[in-house]
Design an enzyme around this catalytic site. Structure first.
Site, PDB file in Angstrom:
ATOM      1  N   GLY A 169     -12.423  -0.065  21.122  1.00 15.84           N
ATOM      2  CA  GLY A 169     -11.454   0.935  20.649  1.00 15.84           C
ATOM      3  C   GLY A 169     -10.260   1.049  21.574  1.00 15.84           C
ATOM      4  O   GLY A 169      -9.476   1.994  21.487  1.00 15.84           O
ATOM      5  N   LYS A 176      -4.735   0.299  24.829  1.00 18.97           N
ATOM      6  CA  LYS A 176      -4.124   1.460  24.162  1.00 18.97           C
ATOM      7  C   LYS A 176      -5.202   2.473  23.815  1.00 18.97           C
ATOM      8  O   LYS A 176      -6.388   2.141  23.649  1.00 18.97           O
ATOM      9  CB  LYS A 176      -3.352   1.069  22.901  1.00 18.97           C
ATOM     10  CG  LYS A 176      -4.176   0.529  21.727  1.00 18.97           C
ATOM     11  CD  LYS A 176      -4.703   1.583  20.783  1.00 18.97           C
ATOM     12  CE  LYS A 176      -6.009   1.143  20.162  1.00 18.97           C
ATOM     13  NZ  LYS A 176      -6.698   2.099  19.353  1.00 18.97           N
ATOM     14  N   PRO A 204     -12.234  -3.718  28.084  1.00 20.27           N
ATOM     15  CA  PRO A 204     -13.522  -3.901  27.404  1.00 20.27           C
ATOM     16  C   PRO A 204     -13.323  -4.357  25.956  1.00 20.27           C
ATOM     17  O   PRO A 204     -12.389  -3.915  25.289  1.00 20.27           O
ATOM     18  CB  PRO A 204     -14.143  -2.503  27.457  1.00 20.27           C
ATOM     19  CG  PRO A 204     -13.506  -1.854  28.649  1.00 20.27           C
ATOM     20  CD  PRO A 204     -12.103  -2.386  28.692  1.00 20.27           C
ATOM     21  N   GLY A 221     -14.129  -4.877  21.937  1.00 20.00           N
ATOM     22  CA  GLY A 221     -14.738  -4.117  20.834  1.00 20.00           C
ATOM     23  C   GLY A 221     -14.974  -2.681  21.222  1.00 20.00           C
ATOM     24  O   GLY A 221     -15.988  -2.075  20.863  1.00 20.00           O
ATOM     25  N   ASP A 228      -2.479  -2.431  15.363  1.00 19.19           N
ATOM     26  CA  ASP A 228      -2.135  -1.954  16.707  1.00 19.19           C
ATOM     27  C   ASP A 228      -1.144  -2.862  17.446  1.00 19.19           C
ATOM     28  O   ASP A 228      -0.592  -2.482  18.475  1.00 19.19           O
ATOM     29  CB  ASP A 228      -3.406  -1.876  17.572  1.00 19.19           C
ATOM     30  CG  ASP A 228      -4.315  -0.716  17.191  1.00 19.19           C
ATOM     31  OD1 ASP A 228      -3.819   0.265  16.597  1.00 19.19           O
ATOM     32  OD2 ASP A 228      -5.519  -0.802  17.497  1.00 19.19           O
ATOM     33  N   GLY A 287      -8.001  -4.277  22.875  1.00 16.89           N
ATOM     34  CA  GLY A 287      -7.922  -5.435  23.776  1.00 16.89           C
ATOM     35  C   GLY A 287      -7.392  -6.690  23.086  1.00 16.89           C
ATOM     36  O   GLY A 287      -6.546  -7.405  23.632  1.00 16.89           O
TER      37      GLY A 287
HETATM   38  C1  LIG Z   1      -8.502   2.240  15.113  1.00 20.27           C
HETATM   39  C2  LIG Z   1      -7.127   1.789  15.518  1.00 20.27           C
HETATM   40  O1  LIG Z   1      -7.220   0.995  16.697  1.00 20.27           O
HETATM   41  C3  LIG Z   1      -6.287   3.002  15.832  1.00 20.27           C
HETATM   42  O2  LIG Z   1      -5.042   2.680  16.404  1.00 20.27           O
HETATM   43  C4  LIG Z   1      -6.489   0.951  14.433  1.00 20.27           C
HETATM   44  O3  LIG Z   1      -6.419   1.694  13.241  1.00 20.27           O
HETATM   45  C5  LIG Z   1      -7.169  -0.380  14.184  1.00 20.27           C
HETATM   46  O4  LIG Z   1      -6.243  -1.342  14.560  1.00 20.27           O
HETATM   47  P1  LIG Z   1      -6.490  -2.913  14.383  1.00 20.27           P
HETATM   48  O5  LIG Z   1      -7.822  -3.303  14.895  1.00 20.27           O
HETATM   49  O6  LIG Z   1      -5.266  -3.566  14.927  1.00 20.27           O
HETATM   50  O7  LIG Z   1      -6.549  -3.018  12.801  1.00 20.27           O
HETATM   51  P2  LIG Z   1      -6.458  -4.266  11.836  1.00 20.27           P
HETATM   52  O8  LIG Z   1      -6.835  -5.512  12.560  1.00 20.27           O
HETATM   53  O9  LIG Z   1      -5.148  -4.189  11.154  1.00 20.27           O
HETATM   54  O10 LIG Z   1      -7.585  -3.904  10.792  1.00 20.27           O
HETATM   55  C6  LIG Z   1      -8.967  -4.055  11.096  1.00 20.27           C
HETATM   56  C7  LIG Z   1      -9.773  -3.275  10.076  1.00 20.27           C
HETATM   57  O11 LIG Z   1      -9.699  -1.857  10.377  1.00 20.27           O
HETATM   58  C8  LIG Z   1      -9.593  -1.082   9.203  1.00 20.27           C
HETATM   59  N1  LIG Z   1      -8.298  -0.379   9.218  1.00 20.27           N
HETATM   60  C9  LIG Z   1      -7.351  -0.655  10.152  1.00 20.27           C
HETATM   61  C10 LIG Z   1      -6.153   0.028  10.179  1.00 20.27           C
HETATM   62  C11 LIG Z   1      -5.938   1.014   9.196  1.00 20.27           C
HETATM   63  N2  LIG Z   1      -4.793   1.693   9.161  1.00 20.27           N
HETATM   64  N3  LIG Z   1      -6.885   1.276   8.273  1.00 20.27           N
HETATM   65  C12 LIG Z   1      -8.070   0.606   8.272  1.00 20.27           C
HETATM   66  O12 LIG Z   1      -8.923   0.874   7.429  1.00 20.27           O
HETATM   67  C13 LIG Z   1      -9.738  -2.070   8.039  1.00 20.27           C
HETATM   68  O13 LIG Z   1     -11.115  -2.134   7.725  1.00 20.27           O
HETATM   69  C14 LIG Z   1      -9.257  -3.378   8.651  1.00 20.27           C
HETATM   70  O14 LIG Z   1      -9.810  -4.501   8.005  1.00 20.27           O
HETATM   71  N1  LIG Z   2      -8.347 -11.796  22.729  1.00 21.66           N
HETATM   72  C1  LIG Z   2      -9.308 -10.995  22.246  1.00 21.66           C
HETATM   73  N2  LIG Z   2      -9.751  -9.965  22.969  1.00 21.66           N
HETATM   74  C2  LIG Z   2     -10.710  -9.141  22.471  1.00 21.66           C
HETATM   75  N3  LIG Z   2     -11.310  -9.312  21.292  1.00 21.66           N
HETATM   76  C3  LIG Z   2     -10.912 -10.332  20.535  1.00 21.66           C
HETATM   77  C4  LIG Z   2      -9.888 -11.202  20.977  1.00 21.66           C
HETATM   78  N4  LIG Z   2      -9.704 -12.099  20.019  1.00 21.66           N
HETATM   79  C5  LIG Z   2     -10.569 -11.819  19.038  1.00 21.66           C
HETATM   80  N5  LIG Z   2     -11.313 -10.754  19.331  1.00 21.66           N
HETATM   81  C6  LIG Z   2     -12.382 -10.160  18.486  1.00 21.66           C
HETATM   82  O1  LIG Z   2     -11.884  -8.919  17.969  1.00 21.66           O
HETATM   83  C7  LIG Z   2     -12.928  -7.958  17.879  1.00 21.66           C
HETATM   84  C8  LIG Z   2     -12.374  -6.607  18.316  1.00 21.66           C
HETATM   85  O2  LIG Z   2     -12.102  -6.666  19.703  1.00 21.66           O
HETATM   86  P1  LIG Z   2     -11.100  -5.656  20.407  1.00 21.66           P
HETATM   87  O3  LIG Z   2     -11.428  -5.677  21.868  1.00 21.66           O
HETATM   88  O4  LIG Z   2      -9.712  -5.924  20.001  1.00 21.66           O
HETATM   89  O5  LIG Z   2     -11.650  -4.313  19.779  1.00 21.66           O
HETATM   90  P2  LIG Z   2     -11.055  -2.911  19.585  1.00 21.66           P
HETATM   91  O6  LIG Z   2     -10.286  -2.499  20.774  1.00 21.66           O
HETATM   92  O7  LIG Z   2     -12.163  -2.025  19.147  1.00 21.66           O
HETATM   93  O8  LIG Z   2     -10.080  -3.132  18.403  1.00 21.66           O
HETATM   94  P3  LIG Z   2      -9.175  -2.059  17.678  1.00 21.66           P
HETATM   95  O9  LIG Z   2      -7.777  -2.497  17.998  1.00 21.66           O
HETATM   96  O10 LIG Z   2      -9.598  -2.313  16.254  1.00 21.66           O
HETATM   97  O11 LIG Z   2      -9.521  -0.703  18.148  1.00 21.66           O
HETATM   98  C9  LIG Z   2     -14.062  -8.455  18.756  1.00 21.66           C
HETATM   99  O12 LIG Z   2     -15.216  -8.610  17.954  1.00 21.66           O
HETATM  100  C10 LIG Z   2     -13.601  -9.790  19.316  1.00 21.66           C
HETATM  101  O13 LIG Z   2     -14.550 -10.818  19.206  1.00 21.66           O
END
Ligand SMILES: C[C@](O)(CO)[C@H](O)COP(=O)(O)OP(=O)(O)OC[C@H]1O[C@@H](n2ccc(N)nc2=O)[C@H](O)[C@@H]1O
Ligand SMILES: Nc1ncnc2c1ncn2[C@@H]1O[C@H](COP(=O)(O)OP(=O)(O)OP(=O)(O)O)[C@@H](O)[C@H]1O
Length: 317
Positions: free
Chosen positions: A131, A33, A127, A129, A169, A134
């Site tokens: 954004g 996404k 990828p 971590g 997400d 994943g």
């Molecule tokens: C950056 C985005 O990907 C944009 O869609 C999301 O806001 C993050 O989504 P996500 O990783 O599914 O978020 P969560 O697993 O619920 O939260 C991870 C961490 O991101 C921060 N977080 C997330 C969502 C939100 N509305 N406010 C936050 O401050 C918080 O520090 C939280 O502990």
């Molecule tokens: N199935 C998975 N795939 C990817 N990362 C995972 C998974 N399960 C746990 N994680 C952990 O979640 C953290 C975030 O990974 P992810 O790829 O979801 O990042 P992101 O896309 O930046 O997340 P966000 O939804 O917050 O934008 C990583 O440090 C990873 O170790």
């Protein structure tokens, strides 16, 4: 007293169904996404300190594949991970019980009052971590797969409620496409294909060919939000987290500049970064952006995809 004789035909029917269910594999290809807009508001204690969001989600056609197969009763879950780019998931310290797909399996098992006797496999292409959501895509794929594997047939609003307990997400990732997200990101209103808003986004160039510039480096989502709290949003940024992500990972800013110079209609940090997403108006411009990114070493990995897309569910016996 009456005794009921076992009917061999009925018994055979149930044994066959049980064997079929145990050999069934459900496969879900779940896309990454991005956020076409991401407005970040204030933090809320009742959301665990998360921020209020107003966002337009868009699913991008880079897919992780999750499969789910029933295991013998009482044997628990298993997880196999494969893929060339596993990021910190490849580290020996990575705990598979904390994997988002496994947490999703546990949540479904609790809700269905069942044991999590399921073999999961994940083929990662999104990828880590980055954004690009994943982990959320894998959790959503696991929820969709279990819903089918256990023949629960729960409606989407029930699956979304479970997904919302796991991450912001995840509810969006269950359906993909385009959607408006509010709350902490978990409140989803689908933007139907052909609707006024979908057509407006299309006219603005948010459709078709997307280039993803990805990095070996990962950003932690909480750290990016903390940095946002300190630096705020950049002037005119569609993604309020962009300035924070670029301050932590300056190459993302260089990739945005390069893509816009090369003719991208839009280029921005994806969610919490560090990946950059660029929308190209046509094939030739997409190729030009790739060439410029390569020449300037603006990204470590370039992926060409389509948007918006949706998850694909398949079943094999
Ligand atoms: C950056 C985005 O990907 C944009 O869609 C999301 O806001 C993050 O989504 P996500 O990783 O599914 O978020 P969560 O697993 O619920 O939260 C991870 C961490 O991101 C921060 N977080 C997330 C969502 C939100 N509305 N406010 C936050 O401050 C918080 O520090 C939280 O502990
Ligand atoms: N199935 C998975 N795939 C990817 N990362 C995972 C998974 N399960 C746990 N994680 C952990 O979640 C953290 C975030 O990974 P992810 O790829 O979801 O990042 P992101 O896309 O930046 O997340 P966000 O939804 O917050 O934008 C990583 O440090 C990873 O170790």
């Amino acid at each position: 007293m009456t005794t009921i004789e076992a009917d061999p035909i009925v018994e055979e029917f149930y044994i066959q169904r049980l064997e079929q269910a145990q050999s069934l594999t459900v496969r879900v290809d779940c896309p990454a996404k991005t956020n076409l807009t991401l407005e970040v508001g204030s933090t809320h204690a009742e959301w665990g300190g998360r921020h209020a969001l107003d966002t337009i989600y868009c699913a991008v056609g880079v897919y992780d594949t999750v499969t789910a197969t029933a295991k013998a009763p009482g044997t628990g879950f298993s997880l196999d991970l494969e893929g060339a780019h596993l990021g910190d998931l490849a580290a020996s310290s990575s705990d598979m019980r904390r994997n988002h797909a496994v947490l999703a399996l546990f949540a479904m098992a609790r809700a269905a009052h069942r044991e999590p006797d399921v073999a999961l496999t994940i083929t990662k292409r999104i990828p880590v971590g980055a954004g690009l959501g994943g982990g959320s895509a894998d959790a959503a794929a696991a929820i969709l797969a279990i819903n089918r594997l256990w023949e629960l047939n729960w409606p989407m609003n029930r699956l979304r409620a479970i997904a919302a307990t796991l991450g912001a997400d995840m509810p969006f990732c269950l359906t993909g496409g385009l959607a408006h997200g509010t709350g902490f990101g978990e409140q989803i209103e689908d933007i139907e294909a052909g609707s006024d808003l979908a057509r407006k986004l299309e006219a603005q160039g948010f459709v078709g060919e997307v280039l993803v510039g990805a990095y070996h480096a990962q950003l932690s989502t909480p750290e990016v939000y903390h940095t946002f709290d300190a630096v705020g949003a950049g002037k005119g940024d569609r993604n309020h987290l962009q300035a924070a992500a670029i301050s932590l990972h300056p190459r993302s800013g260089q990739a945005i500049e390069a893509a816009l110079e090369a003719g991208a209609r839009h280029a921005f940090v994806s969610g919490s970064g560090p990946s950059v997403v660029a929308f190209a108006p046509d094939d030739a411009t997409a190729q030009h952006i790739i060439d410029v990114w390569r020449r300037r070493d603006a990204a470590d990995r370039i992926i060409r995809a389509k948007a918006p897309v949706t998850p694909i569910i398949g079943v094999t016996q």
